[in-house]
Design a protein around this motif. Structure first.
Motif, mmCIF file in Angstrom:
data_model
loop_
_atom_site.group_PDB
_atom_site.id
_atom_site.type_symbol
_atom_site.label_atom_id
_atom_site.label_comp_id
_atom_site.label_asym_id
_atom_site.label_seq_id
_atom_site.Cartn_x
_atom_site.Cartn_y
_atom_site.Cartn_z
ATOM 1 N N PHE A 56 0.800 -0.779 0.082
ATOM 2 C CA PHE A 56 -0.455 0.082 -0.296
ATOM 3 C C PHE A 56 1.215 0.966 0.088
ATOM 4 O O PHE A 56 0.989 2.315 -1.017
ATOM 5 C CB PHE A 56 -1.147 0.470 0.960
ATOM 6 C CG PHE A 56 -1.490 1.824 1.429
ATOM 7 C CD1 PHE A 56 -3.324 1.646 0.278
ATOM 8 C CD2 PHE A 56 -1.667 2.120 2.720
ATOM 9 C CE1 PHE A 56 -3.819 2.544 1.244
ATOM 10 C CE2 PHE A 56 -2.383 3.312 2.365
ATOM 11 C CZ PHE A 56 -3.181 3.511 2.040
ATOM 12 N N PHE A 57 1.994 1.606 1.124
ATOM 13 C CA PHE A 57 2.480 2.906 0.441
ATOM 14 C C PHE A 57 3.676 2.312 -0.133
ATOM 15 O O PHE A 57 3.633 3.701 -1.200
ATOM 16 C CB PHE A 57 3.206 2.630 2.171
ATOM 17 C CG PHE A 57 2.507 2.671 3.803
ATOM 18 C CD1 PHE A 57 2.045 3.375 3.892
ATOM 19 C CD2 PHE A 57 2.955 1.887 4.683
ATOM 20 C CE1 PHE A 57 1.111 4.178 5.031
ATOM 21 C CE2 PHE A 57 1.599 1.395 5.823
ATOM 22 C CZ PHE A 57 1.070 3.300 5.903
ATOM 23 N N GLU A 58 3.909 1.512 -0.732
ATOM 24 C CA GLU A 58 4.822 1.179 -1.704
ATOM 25 C C GLU A 58 3.952 1.891 -2.921
ATOM 26 O O GLU A 58 4.860 2.869 -4.291
ATOM 27 C CB GLU A 58 5.801 0.664 -1.926
ATOM 28 C CG GLU A 58 6.520 -0.214 -1.165
ATOM 29 C CD GLU A 58 7.374 -1.758 -1.583
ATOM 30 O OE1 GLU A 58 7.238 -2.385 -2.519
ATOM 31 O OE2 GLU A 58 7.855 -1.811 -1.059
ATOM 32 N N SER A 64 -0.919 12.246 -2.536
ATOM 33 C CA SER A 64 -2.286 11.372 -2.161
ATOM 34 C C SER A 64 -2.879 11.727 -0.535
ATOM 35 O O SER A 64 -4.230 11.203 -0.830
ATOM 36 C CB SER A 64 -2.075 9.721 -3.268
ATOM 37 O OG SER A 64 -1.786 9.595 -2.337
ATOM 38 N N LEU A 65 -2.071 11.970 -0.065
ATOM 39 C CA LEU A 65 -2.366 11.760 1.314
ATOM 40 C C LEU A 65 -1.705 12.817 2.109
ATOM 41 O O LEU A 65 -0.317 12.550 2.053
ATOM 42 C CB LEU A 65 -1.971 10.598 2.450
ATOM 43 C CG LEU A 65 -3.066 8.691 1.769
ATOM 44 C CD1 LEU A 65 -2.653 7.812 2.416
ATOM 45 C CD2 LEU A 65 -4.834 9.643 2.286
ATOM 46 N N GLU A 66 -1.502 12.929 2.907
ATOM 47 C CA GLU A 66 -0.927 14.443 4.136
ATOM 48 C C GLU A 66 0.555 13.112 4.704
ATOM 49 O O GLU A 66 -0.320 12.326 5.169
ATOM 50 C CB GLU A 66 -1.977 14.872 4.972
ATOM 51 C CG GLU A 66 -3.069 15.736 4.561
ATOM 52 C CD GLU A 66 -2.117 17.353 3.802
ATOM 53 O OE1 GLU A 66 -0.330 17.294 4.295
ATOM 54 O OE2 GLU A 66 -2.934 18.174 2.581
ATOM 55 N N THR A 71 1.955 8.774 8.641
ATOM 56 C CA THR A 71 2.036 9.040 10.173
ATOM 57 C C THR A 71 1.559 7.998 10.989
ATOM 58 O O THR A 71 2.367 6.643 11.420
ATOM 59 C CB THR A 71 3.281 9.909 10.575
ATOM 60 O OG1 THR A 71 4.515 10.200 9.440
ATOM 61 C CG2 THR A 71 3.686 10.022 11.812
ATOM 62 N N THR A 72 0.402 8.996 11.405
ATOM 63 C CA THR A 72 -0.626 7.759 11.574
ATOM 64 C C THR A 72 -1.087 6.763 10.879
ATOM 65 O O THR A 72 -0.918 5.589 12.297
ATOM 66 C CB THR A 72 -1.517 9.338 12.084
ATOM 67 O OG1 THR A 72 -1.872 9.760 12.515
ATOM 68 C CG2 THR A 72 -3.516 8.083 12.532
#
Length: 229
Positions: A56-58, A64-66, A71-72
């Protein structure tokens, strides 16, 4: 809903003879892929919780997200991995797994008591977000099993009050938790910032306090170099 409509349409195509299921094919996979796949992907049966979040993060599009949101989400990931296990096979996730997770998290001790229902809900929402993203990519099957999940009730916070209002209520026997709802006047705020300036061990602490006091920014936002008011 879209997946359900797609499967129903493919079933109609099979019944009309316009789409044929190959012999030995996995029927569910075949229908979900519009006839493009005949076997289940290995990812469908063996993706672990860690692999799910890593993909997902890769593959997350830039900006697209702050960064504070990411981080949260990574904090939530660590809690999920700690409770469910890094090698937990995501496709096997059940309603019972989520319920046990919520119960286990609620019993964990924090500096303020126990983990709140709001926090647990946000962690599960993060998992649901990643699940949906992977399902849309064809790497997971089925709906996220959160139906009728029972979460601890969120703690109702008292409304903001002045120093004098809180002192009067505590003198009459109210809980000291009211201090969490303290609202400082501009004069009191100035006194607080003056004290922080004098007592701070590091020069950056006073600006951080002032930033939070005058904007309402959270610590993660204050530390984010890309944060814009």
């Amino acid at each position: 809903m879209r997946r359900k409509l797609r499967v129903e349409e493919n079933i109609r195509l099979v019944e009309s003879g316009r789409l044929q299921i190959p012999e030995g094919a996995d029927v569910v996979t075949f229908l979900l892929s519009d006839g493009n796949l005949t076997k289940k992907s290995a990812a469908l049966t063996s993706s672990t919780l860690t692999q799910l979040f890593s993909r997902f993060f890769e593959e997350l599009p830039e900006n697209s997200l702050e960064s504070s949101t990411i981080t949260t989400m990574k904090v939530h990931q660590r809690h999920l991995e700690r409770s469910l296990g890094k090698r937990f096979v995501v496709q096997s996730l059940t309603h019972d797994d989520l319920q046990k997770y919520a119960t286990k998290r609620f019993r964990q001790k924090t500096r303020r008591g126990t983990v709140s229902g709001d926090t647990i809900k946000k962690e599960i929402v993060t998992l649901r977000t990643v699940w949906k993203w992977e399902a849309d990519a064809g790497l997971l099957q089925g709906e996220f099993p959160k139906q009728r999940l029972r979460l601890p009730k969120a703690k109702e916070l008292p409304s903001f009050q002045t120093w004098d209002e809180i002192e009067r209520q505590i003198a009459q026997g109210a809980s000291s938790e009211l201090w969490e709802a303290l609202y400082l006047s501009m004069e009191e705020l100035g006194e607080l910032l003056d004290y922080v300036r004098e007592a701070a061990d590091f020069p950056f602490i006073h600006p951080m306090f002032a930033f939070a006091a005058y904007t309402g920014a959270r610590r993660s936002e204050i530390c984010d170099p890309n944060y814009v008011i």
